[in-house]
Design an enzyme around this catalytic site. Structure first.
Site, PDB file in Angstrom:
ATOM      1  N   SER A   1     -29.259 -10.577  -3.620  1.00  0.00           N
ATOM      2  CA  SER A   1     -28.298 -10.486  -2.751  1.00  0.00           C
ATOM      3  C   SER A   1     -28.560  -9.784  -1.506  1.00  0.00           C
ATOM      4  CB  SER A   1     -27.359  -9.271  -3.297  1.00  0.00           C
ATOM      5  OG  SER A   1     -25.990  -8.831  -2.491  1.00  0.00           O
TER       6      SER A   1
ATOM      7  N   TYR B   1     -25.071  -0.936  -7.446  1.00  0.00           N
ATOM      8  CA  TYR B   1     -25.237  -2.238  -7.191  1.00  0.00           C
ATOM      9  C   TYR B   1     -26.771  -2.554  -6.150  1.00  0.00           C
ATOM     10  CZ  TYR B   1     -24.235  -7.364  -6.268  1.00  0.00           C
ATOM     11  OH  TYR B   1     -24.506  -8.711  -5.933  1.00  0.00           O
TER      12      TYR B   1
END
Length: 264
Positions: free
Chosen positions: A146, A159
């Site tokens: 990401s 995350y």
């Protein structure tokens, strides 16, 4: 050129470039979103795809549509991860989950769960399949990271930590796998139009008292230069590129699909 598009009934479109015929792929989190798009694209390119997801029925539906094999597995369970196939040529570590909270309020057990699914499970999967890749002297490890594997955002400690760890794991696998013809890379998109992101949009809209469209425009698309969400099929196309012979010298890197976010 290969196609990762799908028809209205969920089946893959045909492709004239089946360059992965005879290859076996394993995709985690493949019942929806990016994982589903990757499974469809890999199958359309000729690979037999192991569709791995905790959502059993959805995984079966995807596997049925692409002629693959479904595995209903909780990636937070190490014993379950160790039941996944070993003779795999292509691994796409995609499964993930999100929790948004400031660090001092972040539930410790939630932090641990996210690391198990997004760091430990990829490690165990790669550890499991590398011997087969080494013997045949060819393999592709593609980790769906990401922009948050390269940059941070507040309130996403678990995350961001997991994606940064996945980037590091990917680089180590690249160094170790290079003598055996195995490449390892990350694909690092910005916000992708997936169920996970749709849930974030709804949560942000409720928290800020604004519409979903305003969340996308004013929060999610504040940093990218290209002002739209990425489609899962675009991420899948990048994964396919990394599986090509032409990408054999591409390893240990992160392919950013962030619309210019990290150009700042």
């Amino acid at each position: 050129m290969e196609s990762s598009a799908i028809t209205d009934d969920g089946s893959p479109t045909h492709t004239t470039d089946r360059f992965l015929t005879g290859r076996v792929a394993l995709v985690t989190g493949a019942a929806s979103g990016i994982g589903r798009a990757c499974a469809v694209a890999l199958a359309a390119a000729g690979a037999h795809v192991h569709v791995v997801d905790i959502a059993a029925e959805e995984a079966k539906a995807v596997a049925h549509a692409i002629g693959g094999t479904a595995h209903a597995v909780d990636l937070a369970d190490p014993d379950a991860v160790e039941t996944l196939p070993e003779r795999v040529d292509i691994v796409v570590n995609n499964a993930g989950l999100q929790h948004v909270a400031p660090i001092h309020e972040f539930p410790a057990e939630r932090f641990t769960l996210i690391q198990k699914v997004m760091v430990e499970a990829p490690f165990r999967i790669v550890r499991r399949v590398l011997p087969h890749m080494y013997v045949q002297r060819w393999g592709r490890v593609v980790n769906i990271s990401s922009v948050h594997g390269l940059r941070a955002s507040a309130f996403k400690s678990a995350y961001v930590a997991a994606k940064h760890a996945l980037e590091g794991l990917s680089k180590v696998a690249a160094l170790e796998g290079a003598p055996y013809g195995v490449t390892s890379n990350c694909v690092s998109p910005g916000y992708v139009r997936t169920p996970l992101v749709e849930n974030q949009i709804a949560a942000q809209a409720a928290a800020h008292g604004i519409s979903g469209d305003e969340v996308v425009r004013e929060i999610m698309l504040e940093r990218p230069a290209i002002k739209r969400l990425i489609e899962p099929e675009e991420v899948a196309a990048a994964v396919l590129y990394l599986c090509r012979a032409e990408a054999g010298y591409v390893t240990g890197t992160s392919l950013s699909l962030d619309g210019g976010w990290t150009a700042h």
